[in-house]
Motif scaffolding. Structure first.
Motif, PDB file in Angstrom:
ATOM      1  N   LEU A  25      -4.127  -6.968  -3.204  1.00  0.00           N
ATOM      2  CA  LEU A  25      -3.210  -5.836  -3.018  1.00  0.00           C
ATOM      3  C   LEU A  25      -3.940  -4.656  -2.390  1.00  0.00           C
ATOM      4  O   LEU A  25      -3.390  -3.947  -1.544  1.00  0.00           O
ATOM      5  CB  LEU A  25      -2.593  -5.432  -4.359  1.00  0.00           C
ATOM      6  CG  LEU A  25      -1.670  -6.450  -5.038  1.00  0.00           C
ATOM      7  CD1 LEU A  25      -1.135  -5.875  -6.350  1.00  0.00           C
ATOM      8  CD2 LEU A  25      -0.525  -6.838  -4.127  1.00  0.00           C
ATOM      9  N   GLY A  26      -5.180  -4.433  -2.820  1.00  0.00           N
ATOM     10  CA  GLY A  26      -5.972  -3.350  -2.233  1.00  0.00           C
ATOM     11  C   GLY A  26      -6.224  -3.568  -0.753  1.00  0.00           C
ATOM     12  O   GLY A  26      -6.134  -2.629   0.055  1.00  0.00           O
ATOM     13  N   MET A  27      -6.507  -4.816  -0.366  1.00  0.00           N
ATOM     14  CA  MET A  27      -6.731  -5.110   1.046  1.00  0.00           C
ATOM     15  C   MET A  27      -5.448  -4.938   1.855  1.00  0.00           C
ATOM     16  O   MET A  27      -5.476  -4.443   2.986  1.00  0.00           O
ATOM     17  CB  MET A  27      -7.265  -6.542   1.182  1.00  0.00           C
ATOM     18  CG  MET A  27      -8.621  -6.765   0.522  1.00  0.00           C
ATOM     19  SD  MET A  27      -9.932  -5.784   1.284  1.00  0.00           S
ATOM     20  CE  MET A  27     -10.173  -6.661   2.810  1.00  0.00           C
ATOM     21  N   PHE A  28      -4.323  -5.363   1.286  1.00  0.00           N
ATOM     22  CA  PHE A  28      -3.041  -5.149   1.976  1.00  0.00           C
ATOM     23  C   PHE A  28      -2.783  -3.657   2.183  1.00  0.00           C
ATOM     24  O   PHE A  28      -2.302  -3.235   3.250  1.00  0.00           O
ATOM     25  CB  PHE A  28      -1.898  -5.762   1.174  1.00  0.00           C
ATOM     26  CG  PHE A  28      -1.637  -7.212   1.492  1.00  0.00           C
ATOM     27  CD1 PHE A  28      -1.372  -7.607   2.794  1.00  0.00           C
ATOM     28  CD2 PHE A  28      -1.641  -8.176   0.500  1.00  0.00           C
ATOM     29  CE1 PHE A  28      -1.113  -8.937   3.104  1.00  0.00           C
ATOM     30  CE2 PHE A  28      -1.383  -9.507   0.786  1.00  0.00           C
ATOM     31  CZ  PHE A  28      -1.123  -9.886   2.096  1.00  0.00           C
ATOM     32  N   PHE A  29      -3.090  -2.839   1.177  1.00  0.00           N
ATOM     33  CA  PHE A  29      -2.850  -1.401   1.301  1.00  0.00           C
ATOM     34  C   PHE A  29      -3.750  -0.783   2.371  1.00  0.00           C
ATOM     35  O   PHE A  29      -3.306   0.066   3.153  1.00  0.00           O
ATOM     36  CB  PHE A  29      -3.074  -0.705  -0.039  1.00  0.00           C
ATOM     37  CG  PHE A  29      -2.787   0.765  -0.006  1.00  0.00           C
ATOM     38  CD1 PHE A  29      -1.480   1.225   0.026  1.00  0.00           C
ATOM     39  CD2 PHE A  29      -3.814   1.694   0.017  1.00  0.00           C
ATOM     40  CE1 PHE A  29      -1.199   2.583   0.072  1.00  0.00           C
ATOM     41  CE2 PHE A  29      -3.549   3.053   0.067  1.00  0.00           C
ATOM     42  CZ  PHE A  29      -2.239   3.489   0.092  1.00  0.00           C
ATOM     43  N   VAL A  30      -5.013  -1.216   2.419  1.00  0.00           N
ATOM     44  CA  VAL A  30      -5.927  -0.703   3.444  1.00  0.00           C
ATOM     45  C   VAL A  30      -5.404  -1.060   4.836  1.00  0.00           C
ATOM     46  O   VAL A  30      -5.440  -0.237   5.761  1.00  0.00           O
ATOM     47  CB  VAL A  30      -7.343  -1.262   3.226  1.00  0.00           C
ATOM     48  CG1 VAL A  30      -8.242  -0.934   4.414  1.00  0.00           C
ATOM     49  CG2 VAL A  30      -7.952  -0.701   1.953  1.00  0.00           C
ATOM     50  N   ALA A  31      -4.910  -2.296   4.991  1.00  0.00           N
ATOM     51  CA  ALA A  31      -4.361  -2.694   6.288  1.00  0.00           C
ATOM     52  C   ALA A  31      -3.146  -1.854   6.649  1.00  0.00           C
ATOM     53  O   ALA A  31      -2.962  -1.470   7.815  1.00  0.00           O
ATOM     54  CB  ALA A  31      -3.996  -4.177   6.266  1.00  0.00           C
ATOM     55  N   GLU A  32      -2.292  -1.544   5.656  1.00  0.00           N
ATOM     56  CA  GLU A  32      -1.126  -0.707   5.920  1.00  0.00           C
ATOM     57  C   GLU A  32      -1.547   0.720   6.303  1.00  0.00           C
ATOM     58  O   GLU A  32      -0.913   1.347   7.152  1.00  0.00           O
ATOM     59  CB  GLU A  32      -0.211  -0.670   4.695  1.00  0.00           C
ATOM     60  CG  GLU A  32       0.524  -1.975   4.429  1.00  0.00           C
ATOM     61  CD  GLU A  32       1.472  -2.341   5.551  1.00  0.00           C
ATOM     62  OE1 GLU A  32       2.053  -1.435   6.172  1.00  0.00           O
ATOM     63  OE2 GLU A  32       1.628  -3.545   5.821  1.00  0.00           O
TER      64      GLU A  32
END
Length: 534
Positions: free
Chosen positions: A295-302
């Motif tokens: 989830l943290g990686m998805f947020f960074v990508a967003e």
């Protein structure tokens, strides 16, 4: 994986015999594209809608985000729908509902219906997004063996995301071209009504009722209320950051009231999840060791992918004064970038056996994540150096392409990673949880924060009298924000290079056949005392 059959052959028995076998999967690919192009509100027509209706920009953005949330919520229900209804019922119903939602949006946007118009628009947009995913899933679930004969998620997911990701800028480009050609933002809605009616006509004439299993599972033990509660939780966050600048954040009593309602809704969602037998999201999903980092990686990508919606648009519109006909060129490069990123993801693993002319690299997916994030970072770096009052549109083609290549790689790889870590019974729930970041919330949070950062930088520069020209102040603020994103992205990239992440196995899990999934769900229902399925 239990139930995997390497000799399972691809077939589409729902089609009538006179339809050529080689044409059948391409019909479903085309229909999946039609469903992905659809929606309740289309972003590229936002400026025209603001001028033609009495709604604010924030209102239309929030209505569009309701549709994005709707796309995220059907995941835990999809296989239950497939085990209850026939293929013909699922596709025809989805197409009819989406066509009706487009007509309702036109009717509501064109008239003056008072205060209830905006809530009804939000509900209609949510329903359109919900059935958009239902139709897309039904199309792709029937051609999975055609996309990947070996049932490899490393091939199936990126192949599917070529259409899913590419349809986002594709829908905006089509809506923009129709607006230019017919001088009417309503034409995109009429086009989608026509495409959905084509889906209904072809499915009704070329297929016959067919179901995956010989039995019908009743729609029991589905947590409809939980779905609505989690949807409301997402919409509260989106509302806070969409209207934050308009209401000046904490200065507004309404904004503070919505902020207070967020933890209350969260407590209700968690309480229901922990105290009913079949919650919308099972509590066992959350403690998974790798879910929070994902989830943290998805947020960074967003965070990295949201800069064009605020910073780049501010530069091209507020400083360079480009019209939407000029900025529409970027949609073409976004489509190409998403396709290239997804194809590169396929080749990075084992490669696709159907693409013998292309190399098969066979590397670890963790390295691919670094490459994808590096491409996202390159967009921020190039934009930082390109910000100037003499910028021409051709110089932004490469940054746009790199950003979408990086996001396509990152998005596809993280979904593959998620599938390889989480077993089937909770995988679709985990997709919904990751969608809390990917589908609307992450973009809204980032856009709201970027807007606040721009306003703060502009106010600070004007108060100190650094520049007298507002356009120059705006350009400097955009450049400073891009510089900040370069620093954040560089630190994140260094962390990814130094942190030892467990790589995805080279021998990945295979897709479970749909019949095995149906038997698994049927056995779980039988052990819990539900009535006998028909």
């Amino acid at each position: 994986m239990a139930g995997f059959n390497p000799n399972q052959k691809f077939s589409m028995p729902m089609f009538n015999p006179w339809v050529p076998e080689k044409v059948r999967p391409w019909i479903y690919v085309l229909f999946a594209l039609f469903f992905q192009l659809s929606g309740g509100i289309y972003f590229s027509s936002l400026s025209q809608m603001v001028g033609a209706t009495s709604l604010m920009r924030e209102d239309i953005q929030f209505v569009a985000m309701c549709g994005v949330v709707g796309v995220n919520m059907p995941f835990p229900f999809l296989f239950r729908y497939k085990l209850r209804f026939t293929n013909q019922q699922l596709l025809i119903n989805a197409a009819i509902v989406i066509a009706a939602c487009n007509l309702l949006c036109l009717w509501l946007l064109d008239g003056d219906f008072g205060e209830w118009r905006l809530p009804v628009l939000c509900a209609v947009s949510y329903v359109a997004g919900f059935f958009k995913l239902c139709g897309t899933f039904e199309c792709f679930s029937n051609i999975r063996l055609w996309l990947s004969p070996k049932q490899d998620f490393g091939i199936f997911l990126p192949s599917m995301y070529i259409i899913i990701l590419g349809a986002m800028p594709g829908s905006n480009w089509i809506a923009q071209q129709l607006t230019i050609a017919f001088d009417s933002w309503q034409m995109m809605h009429w086009l989608m009504v026509g495409l959905m009616l084509i889906v209904v006509l072809v499915i009704y004439t070329c297929t016959h009722p067919w179901r995956m299993m010989p039995f019908r599972l009743p729609l029991v033990s589905l947590d409809w209320l939980g779905c609505l509660l989690w949807s409301a939780l997402m919409l509260l966050v989106i509302w806070l950051f969409t209207y934050g600048e308009y209401y000046n954040w904490f200065d507004s009593q309404l904004w503070r009231a919505v902020l207070v309602s967020f933890p209350m809704t969260l407590v209700i969602c968690i309480g229901r999840m922990r105290h009913i037998r079949h919650p919308y999201i099972d509590p066992s999903v959350w403690p998974h060791a790798r879910l929070i980092p994902i989830l943290g990686m998805f947020f960074v990508a967003e965070v990295m992918n949201a800069t064009p919606h605020t910073l780049q648009n501010t530069l091209t519109g507020g400083v360079l004064h480009w019209g939407f006909t000029t900025t529409g060129q970027f949609y073409i490069f976004e489509i190409l970038g998403y396709a290239f990123g997804c194809i590169f993801t396929i080749l990075w693993g084992k490669g696709c056996p159907n693409w013998g002319c292309l190399p098969r690299l066979g590397f670890k997916y963790t390295r691919l994540l670094t490459i994808g994030f590096a491409a996202l970072l390159m967009y921020q770096v190039l934009m930082y150096f390109y910000v100037s009052p003499t910028l021409n549109v051709e110089r932004l083609w490469l940054p746009t392409f790199l950003r979408t290549v990086g996001y396509g790689i990152f998005f596809s790889t993280m979904t593959i990673y998620l599938k390889d870590l989480i077993e089937f019974p909770t995988f679709f729930m985990a997709l919904t949880v990751s969608g809390f970041i990917r589908n609307g919330v992450g973009e809204s949070v980032c856009t709201g924060l970027y807007s606040y950062g721009l306003r703060h930088q502009i106010a600070d520069a004007l108060s100190r009298g650094i520049h007298s020209d507002y356009a120059q102040v705006l350009m400097v603020a955009v450049k400073e924000m891009f510089g900040l994103m370069c620093l954040i992205g560089t630190l994140t990239l260094l962390f990814m290079l130094l942190y030892d992440v467990q790589p995805v196995r080279s021998t990945m899990k295979r897709m479970m056949p749909l019949k095995n999934i149906g038997q698994l769900i049927r056995r779980s229902m039988a052990t819990e005392g539900h009535e006998k399925v028909k």
